[in-house]
Design an enzyme around this catalytic site. Structure first.
Site, short mmCIF file in Angstrom:
data_model
loop_
_atom_site.label_atom_id
_atom_site.label_comp_id
_atom_site.label_asym_id
_atom_site.label_seq_id
_atom_site.Cartn_x
_atom_site.Cartn_y
_atom_site.Cartn_z
N GLY A 187 24.58 38.31 42.15
CA GLY A 187 24.59 39.45 43.26
C GLY A 187 25.90 40.39 43.70
O GLY A 187 25.86 41.00 44.51
N GLU A 190 24.90 45.23 40.64
CA GLU A 190 23.64 45.62 40.47
C GLU A 190 22.83 45.43 39.25
O GLU A 190 23.60 45.38 38.31
CB GLU A 190 23.72 47.18 40.73
N LYS A 205 34.22 57.48 46.65
CA LYS A 205 35.22 57.14 47.87
C LYS A 205 36.57 57.88 47.40
O LYS A 205 36.97 58.21 48.66
CB LYS A 205 35.48 55.53 47.67
#
Lengths: 437, 437
Positions: A187, A190, A205
């Site tokens: 996890g 993705e 970002k």
């Protein structure tokens, strides 16, 4: 006790984190605010999905406009991500005079000017702490904590997935694809990892950071970015021999009267504070004119870390509402464009020392040909590393060169020429070297 | 352009840093605020001392009350330090409805309740970012950035002088006194270094952090603190053998329904982010319920770093004034005492693993006697280190023991008994071991 009412659009992973924090820490928040934060409307296209938070009766809706149009809602929290319909929802909410909190980096990095102008025109706050570096209060640090300082450079590890992969490649000598597979199972990556491993997420970002630190409206198209998917274990071994770690760095800094920015896998000297930032952690290293270097470290993703950033923005809006503050801090942190802010450097003009890996047939004269091409483009080599005769994934022999400082566009031109040679195989691979002056 | 007028009391080292930043970055600040910050009154008992900043004609005075009584001054910056007359000046300014900015840790750590209540009653802001960790925006991070989170523990290197001395003792195998002398020559330590090296400065800062993080009004008298002056090179060598660095840590955290706090030289495992914080730098490591660990690193002292924190507080006041905000954030960050906040643990009840060094005559049975006393007090030993037969500064043979977790008061009782033995020389030396659960 007074109560400020908010609405949430998007009850996915982060949305549930926000709900959980507001519920679990409601007493703490009330003691800090002298008021309660009440979630009166929550919109999600799939209201019946199993979730581990409880939404009070009558609050859930499938229509985001129910949140935006609810006259009680003073703050709209957008957590659906992506450009549309998020952009339209936010604009609609701004038009109705609602304060906005979002963690939507894709939207902010491409529609910064539009959103910040609209919010300014309507006198509402647009909080976006959760959009960069997750739970680390970085946006606030730049807009408030370092407000008296001229930022000279900002350099960060701002994609936790890449940092997790690079850390395991380094420590366990694994290949990129085997770590990626494992990260997906756990996890940490993705199912479609492209946004992370190709550097897009870090570039989004960084665009936000450039806006904040230098007051220059840019999007990821305005600077070079590259991911980590083409790294091979040899790259990490060579870096180690040079006393460096490989990190996906996002950086922006003043350079020769301009601001240059890039996202590249980079060799970071072991003594640098960013070198030891491992696993899913993020860290951002800022240089400014008063404080010199400072560093901010923490979890850059996840429902509770990002949720913590989102709730901190909600709290700031609540504090504004309760204290009667109007337009306390503009979105960018700037009221006016300062003439003293330098322009953005063209992507191609950014300069670094570089790490270049070429895959070549094992034949005489290859090095001479390649170094000749680099030299023709004004690039001089400081080291050449050839590790035995092992073949690289392309079937050639990997040849690694460390260059002196060179201009990015000239490096790309040289590599294009090198890649077209008969003696080379496939595409060469490039990294930056973090210069610590 | 609008202008907000401020006054400064105390034009020493930090005061000059504040003036320099306000002057050098006046354009930047104006573009961020849409207003200028004007210093209209500056008080100093020695107005003619040579300084490298220019004070405009007619602004300088010898009387602090001229600053406080000036009706134009909306924000009073107190930078004289110490308890009195700083306390009286601040109270007088609060009474006149002025916002206060201070970096006075001695005052805040002993008069927190009085000052925060008075400021609250008068509805003025009291900013104190510069009082802890210098330029690192730590106070803001706790009050604003992490506002949604329950802080579990805060652990910091918050005295740069001690960290500089410990770093050089570690790297250059020097004694405490020789590094101290050199640090004094270089200006990294005061002529009278007691406040720093005896742990008082760190304890004052920790008291402020406990107030902020746990909403418990404490002063340095409420928890144990100790400095670094009794460290010998052997301690650093043993620490290294255990894979640890020695740092002067200030820590406070929830433990068994209470909050425990202490300042002690401590063994920090090499992998911990605080272990590699070297030289004059400060760093603070926070654990909270949403973000997990986060770290904030930068310069903890100096005219520009601390000046940057002071100016950031001035800017926050200016933003409140310009936006019409009234009582936006209370001094402690809390409006009400939350019943869920745990009480303070008695100093003696704090527990750790400990490093104990005893100086003993080289005679048979010594270890058995000493370990017997420890055992009688419920303290069990996990390792004993005796390095050759070299003598320590007291003329005895140093005997080092690492204990399992033990309660501080019982450890002190045991050591009192051990120090009274005929076979031991002088006073034993104690450090904590940072437990990283």
């Amino acid at each position: 006790m007074k109560s400020v009412k908010i609405g949430i659009i998007g009850l996915g992973n982060i949305g549930c984190g926000v709900m959980e924090i507001l519920q679990r820490n409601s007493g703490l928040l009330a003691s800090r605010l002298g008021a309660s934060i009440e979630v009166v409307r929550v919109a999600d296209i799939d209201p019946d999905r199993p979730r581990d938070v409880t939404v009070p009766e009558g609050v859930m809706t499938v229509d985001a406009m129910d949140v935006i149009n609810d006259p009680e809602v003073q703050i709209v929290v957008e957590l659906i991500g992506g450009i549309e319909p998020a952009r339209s929802y936010i604009l609609a909410a701004i038009n109705r005079g609602k304060h906005i909190v979002t963690a939507n980096k894709a939207l902010l990095s491409t529609h910064w000017s539009e959103l910040s102008k609209k919010a300014g025109a309507k006198g509402v706050t647009l909080g976006f702490e959760g959009s960069v570096a997750g739970g680390i209060p970085l946006v606030r640090t730049i807009k408030v904590g370092l407000v008296a300082n001229r930022i000279l450079s900002v350099t960060g590890i701002i994609n936790g997935t890449c940092n997790y992969i690079l850390t395991r490649m380094h420590k366990e000598h694994m290949t990129f694809s085997s770590v990626l597979g494992d990260a997906q199972d756990k996890g940490y990556a993705e199912a479609d990892p492209a946004m992370d491993v190709d550097g897009v997420d870090a570039a989004q970002k960084l665009a936000i950071l450039v806006n904040l630190c230098f007051n220059i409206p840019v999007s990821p198209e305005d600077f070079p970015y590259q991911g980590i998917s083409r790294l091979i274990p040899l790259d990490l071994e060579v870096a180690e021999d040079f006393g460096c770690r490989i990190k996906l760095l996002a950086t922006a800094g003043r350079s020769g009267g301009e601001v240059e920015a890039w996202v590249h896998p980079s060799l970071v000297p072991e003594g640098h504070p960013l070198a030891s930032v491992d696993g899913i952690f993020n860290a951002v290293y800022i240089q400014d004119d008063n404080l010199g270097p400072s560093l901010y470290y923490g979890r850059g993703a996840g429902r509770l870390p990002t949720g913590s950033a989102v709730v901190s923005d909600v709290v700031s809006c609540v504090r504004d509402i309760l204290s009667g503050a109007v337009e306390r801090i503009p979105v960018s942190g700037y009221r006016t464009i300062s003439n003293s802010e330098p322009p953005m450097k063209l992507a191609g003009n950014t300069a670094s020392e570089f790490y270049v890996r070429v895959s070549a047939h094992d034949s005489p004269g290859v090095l001479s040909t390649i170094s000749g091409i680099l030299g023709k483009h004004g690039i001089s080599i400081s080291s050449v590393i050839q590790r035995g005769r092992e073949t690289d994934p392309g079937g050639g022999v990997p040849l690694v060169m460390i260059t002196h400082e060179a201009v990015f566009s000239r490096m790309l031109e040289a590599l294009q020429e090198i890649d077209a040679l008969d003696v080379t195989i496939g595409e060469s691979f490039l990294m930056r070297i973090l210069m610590t002056s």
